[in-house]
Design a protein around this motif. Structure first.
Motif, PDB file in Angstrom:
ATOM      1  N   GLN A 123      -0.136 -33.454 -10.593  1.00 26.33           N
ATOM      2  CA  GLN A 123      -0.560 -32.321  -9.782  1.00 26.33           C
ATOM      3  C   GLN A 123      -1.819 -31.645 -10.327  1.00 26.33           C
ATOM      4  O   GLN A 123      -2.290 -30.657  -9.773  1.00 26.33           O
ATOM      5  CB  GLN A 123       0.561 -31.287  -9.697  1.00 26.33           C
ATOM      6  CG  GLN A 123       1.736 -31.729  -8.847  1.00 26.33           C
ATOM      7  CD  GLN A 123       1.359 -31.915  -7.392  1.00 26.33           C
ATOM      8  OE1 GLN A 123       0.652 -31.104  -6.813  1.00 26.33           O
ATOM      9  NE2 GLN A 123       1.842 -32.989  -6.793  1.00 26.33           N
ATOM     10  N   GLY A 124      -2.367 -32.176 -11.432  1.00 26.15           N
ATOM     11  CA  GLY A 124      -3.616 -31.643 -11.966  1.00 26.15           C
ATOM     12  C   GLY A 124      -3.483 -30.348 -12.730  1.00 26.15           C
ATOM     13  O   GLY A 124      -4.486 -29.660 -12.979  1.00 26.15           O
ATOM     14  N   LEU A 125      -2.262 -30.009 -13.143  1.00 28.16           N
ATOM     15  CA  LEU A 125      -2.079 -28.763 -13.897  1.00 28.16           C
ATOM     16  C   LEU A 125      -2.523 -28.924 -15.343  1.00 28.16           C
ATOM     17  O   LEU A 125      -3.029 -27.968 -15.950  1.00 28.16           O
ATOM     18  CB  LEU A 125      -0.609 -28.327 -13.857  1.00 28.16           C
ATOM     19  CG  LEU A 125       0.003 -28.094 -12.483  1.00 28.16           C
ATOM     20  CD1 LEU A 125       1.448 -27.645 -12.617  1.00 28.16           C
ATOM     21  CD2 LEU A 125      -0.807 -27.064 -11.691  1.00 28.16           C
ATOM     22  N   VAL A 126      -2.294 -30.109 -15.907  1.00 30.23           N
ATOM     23  CA  VAL A 126      -2.682 -30.390 -17.290  1.00 30.23           C
ATOM     24  C   VAL A 126      -3.358 -31.752 -17.354  1.00 30.23           C
ATOM     25  O   VAL A 126      -3.173 -32.598 -16.471  1.00 30.23           O
ATOM     26  CB  VAL A 126      -1.470 -30.365 -18.248  1.00 30.23           C
ATOM     27  CG1 VAL A 126      -0.839 -28.984 -18.289  1.00 30.23           C
ATOM     28  CG2 VAL A 126      -0.433 -31.415 -17.842  1.00 30.23           C
ATOM     29  N   ALA A 127      -4.138 -31.966 -18.440  1.00 30.37           N
ATOM     30  CA  ALA A 127      -4.836 -33.241 -18.608  1.00 30.37           C
ATOM     31  C   ALA A 127      -3.862 -34.350 -18.972  1.00 30.37           C
ATOM     32  O   ALA A 127      -3.971 -35.484 -18.489  1.00 30.37           O
ATOM     33  CB  ALA A 127      -5.909 -33.095 -19.687  1.00 30.37           C
ATOM     34  N   SER A 128      -2.893 -34.037 -19.831  1.00 36.30           N
ATOM     35  CA  SER A 128      -1.862 -34.996 -20.218  1.00 36.30           C
ATOM     36  C   SER A 128      -0.697 -34.221 -20.789  1.00 36.30           C
ATOM     37  O   SER A 128      -0.817 -33.036 -21.121  1.00 36.30           O
ATOM     38  CB  SER A 128      -2.395 -35.994 -21.248  1.00 36.30           C
ATOM     39  OG  SER A 128      -2.576 -35.366 -22.509  1.00 36.30           O
ATOM     40  N   LEU A 129       0.453 -34.883 -20.931  1.00 37.68           N
ATOM     41  CA  LEU A 129       1.614 -34.206 -21.502  1.00 37.68           C
ATOM     42  C   LEU A 129       1.404 -33.926 -22.980  1.00 37.68           C
ATOM     43  O   LEU A 129       1.781 -32.862 -23.485  1.00 37.68           O
ATOM     44  CB  LEU A 129       2.875 -35.048 -21.305  1.00 37.68           C
ATOM     45  CG  LEU A 129       3.297 -35.336 -19.863  1.00 37.68           C
ATOM     46  CD1 LEU A 129       4.560 -36.199 -19.838  1.00 37.68           C
ATOM     47  CD2 LEU A 129       3.535 -34.034 -19.092  1.00 37.68           C
ATOM     48  N   PRO A 132      -2.308 -30.952 -23.262  1.00 40.33           N
ATOM     49  CA  PRO A 132      -2.454 -30.296 -21.949  1.00 40.33           C
ATOM     50  C   PRO A 132      -3.878 -29.868 -21.639  1.00 40.33           C
ATOM     51  O   PRO A 132      -4.314 -29.934 -20.488  1.00 40.33           O
ATOM     52  CB  PRO A 132      -1.520 -29.080 -22.059  1.00 40.33           C
ATOM     53  CG  PRO A 132      -0.581 -29.419 -23.167  1.00 40.33           C
ATOM     54  CD  PRO A 132      -1.349 -30.265 -24.129  1.00 40.33           C
ATOM     55  N   GLY A 133      -4.612 -29.405 -22.659  1.00 39.46           N
ATOM     56  CA  GLY A 133      -5.969 -28.927 -22.426  1.00 39.46           C
ATOM     57  C   GLY A 133      -5.982 -27.527 -21.851  1.00 39.46           C
ATOM     58  O   GLY A 133      -4.966 -27.005 -21.391  1.00 39.46           O
TER      59      GLY A 133
END
Length: 324
Positions: A123-129, A132-133
Motif C-alpha cells: 500500500q506504499g506506507l513503508v519502503a520495506s518491513l 520502513p523509512g
C-alpha cells in the motif's frame, strides 16, 4: 479478557518489561495523538492503554493521549491529523490505512506508529518491513491468504455447507481477500454470496439479505469496524442460526462459533512498545514493521450446541483453545 490477551501475547512472543524511569519528576509529559476512522473508543485502544500502563506510564501524569475519531467519515481524517500536528503531539498512533495516509500527509517529521490490517509495503506506507523509512513504523495484522484457510475450517466444522455468505465492507485490502476466498470456495464446491455493508453498517439488513440468499454459513472480513460491533454480529448470527467463522478470537469470546487468526487486542497491546521505544529516543525507520506469524483456532462448544452442531473430533484436536 485480559488473561486471554496476555496468553496470546506470549504465544506471539511479545514481551513488555515495565520501566518507570521515564516518569521522572520535572520531565515533559509526552503527548500522543490517536487517529482513527472508528466511531468511538473501542477495546483495542483500551488494550493499548493497558500496554502503556504495564510499561510504567500513567495517563495524565507521565503521558497524555489526544484522541481524534472520524466516526466512520474518512473524509474527516486529514483535518483531524492536521489538528494533532497543530497540537504539537510528540507521536501519532494511526489505526487503519486511511488514518495512516492522513497522518503521513500532515507531517513528515512527527513519528507515526501504525496498526493496519493490510500489507503496508504493497500500500506504499513503508519502503520495506525491515527498513520502513521516513517517520513511520508499526504493526501489520492481516494476511489475506488466511481467508481460504478459514473457509476450509468452516467446511470441516459444517461438512454439509454449500452456500456461504461473506460479510465485508470496502477497504484497500478488500479485493485481495475476496479473491483468496473465491479461489477457496471453488475448490471446496461452495457458492459464495458476498454481502457488503457500508457506514453506518446496518448489520440487521445484511443478515436479512443472507437469509434471502439461503446462506447456510457465514465468514466475515477482518475489520476494526466489525470488531467494534462484534456483540451485535454474534447475536445476529445466533438469531439466524448461521455457523460463523471470524478472523479474531474476540468474536468467539463474545459467543461466536469459531475464529482463526490472532488477537487484535494483543497487537494493540504490542503497539505500546513502539511508542515507548520512540519516546526513549529510537527512530521509526530503525524499528522494523512487525507481523504476527502464529495463528490460533478457537472454537466455542456452547455456541456449537446452540446451533445443533457436533464439531468433529479431528477439528477439536486442531484447536488451540476450546471454550466450553
Amino acid at each position: 479478557m485480559w488473561l486471554s490477551m496476555v496468553v496470546c501475547i506470549v504465544t506471539l512472543g511479545f514481551f513488555l518489561v515495565p520501566d518507570p524511569s521515564h516518569a521522572q519528576a520535572g520531565a515533559k509529559t509526552p503527548r500522543i495523538g490517536m487517529l482513527t476512522n472508528a466511531f468511538d473508543p473501542h477495546s483495542g485502544f483500551e488494550a493499548f492503554r493497558h500496554g502503556l500502563r504495564d510499561l510504567g506510564y500513567v495517563e495524565g501524569r507521565s503521558i497524555a493521549l489526544e484522541f481524534r475519531y472520524a466516526e466512520g467519515q474518512a473524509e474527516r481524517l486529514p483535518a483531524l491529523a492536521a489538528e494533532l500536528v497543530r497540537l504539537k503531539v510528540d507521536l501519532i498512533f494511526a489505526e487503519g490505512v486511511l488514518a495512516v495516509q492522513a497522518a503521513q500527509h500532515a507531517s513528515g517529521t512527527i513519528p507515526i506508529v501504525f496498526f493496519v490490517g493490510i500489507d503496508p509495503v504493497g500500500q506504499g506506507l513503508v519502503a520495506s518491513l525491515a527498513q520502513p523509512g521516513g517517520n513511520i513504523t508499526g504493526v501489520s495484522f492481516q494476511a489475506p491468504e488466511l481467508m481460504g484457510k478459514r473457509l476450509e475450517l468452516l467446511k470441516a466444522a459444517v461438512p454439509g455447507v454449500t452456500r456461504v455468505a461473506y460479510l465485508w465492507h470496502s477497504a484497500p485490502n478488500s479485493a485481495r481477500s475476496l479473491q483468496e476466498l473465491e479461489t477457496a470456495a471453488r475448490a471446496l464446491g461452495i457458492q459464495l454470496h458476498p454481502v457488503e455493508v457500508r457506514a453506518p453498517y446496518p448489520f440487521d439488513q445484511a443478515f436479512a439479505a443472507m437469509a434471502e440468499s439461503h446462506a447456510d454459513a457465514l465468514i466475515t472480513k477482518p475489520s476494526a469496524e466489525f470488531l467494534t460491533s462484534r456483540t451485535q454480529i454474534v447475536a445476529l448470527a445466533a438469531q439466524t442460526k448461521l455457523p460463523t467463522i471470524f478472523p479474531e478470537r474476540e468474536f468467539v469470546e463474545a459467543g461466536g462459533l469459531m475464529a482463526y487468526g490472532n488477537s487484535v487486542l494483543a497487537v494493540f497491546y504490542r503497539v505500546a512498545t513502539y511508542v515507548d521505544k520512540i519516546l526513549k529516543g529510537a527512530k521509526p525507520p530503525d524499528l522494523p514493521v512487525e507481523q504476527p506469524t502464529k495463528f490460533e483456532l478457537v472454537i466455542n462448544l456452547k455456541t456449537a450446541k446452540g446451533l445443533g452442531l457436533t464439531i468433529p473430533p479431528t477439528l477439536l484436536f486442531q484447536a488451540d483453545e476450546v471454550i466450553q
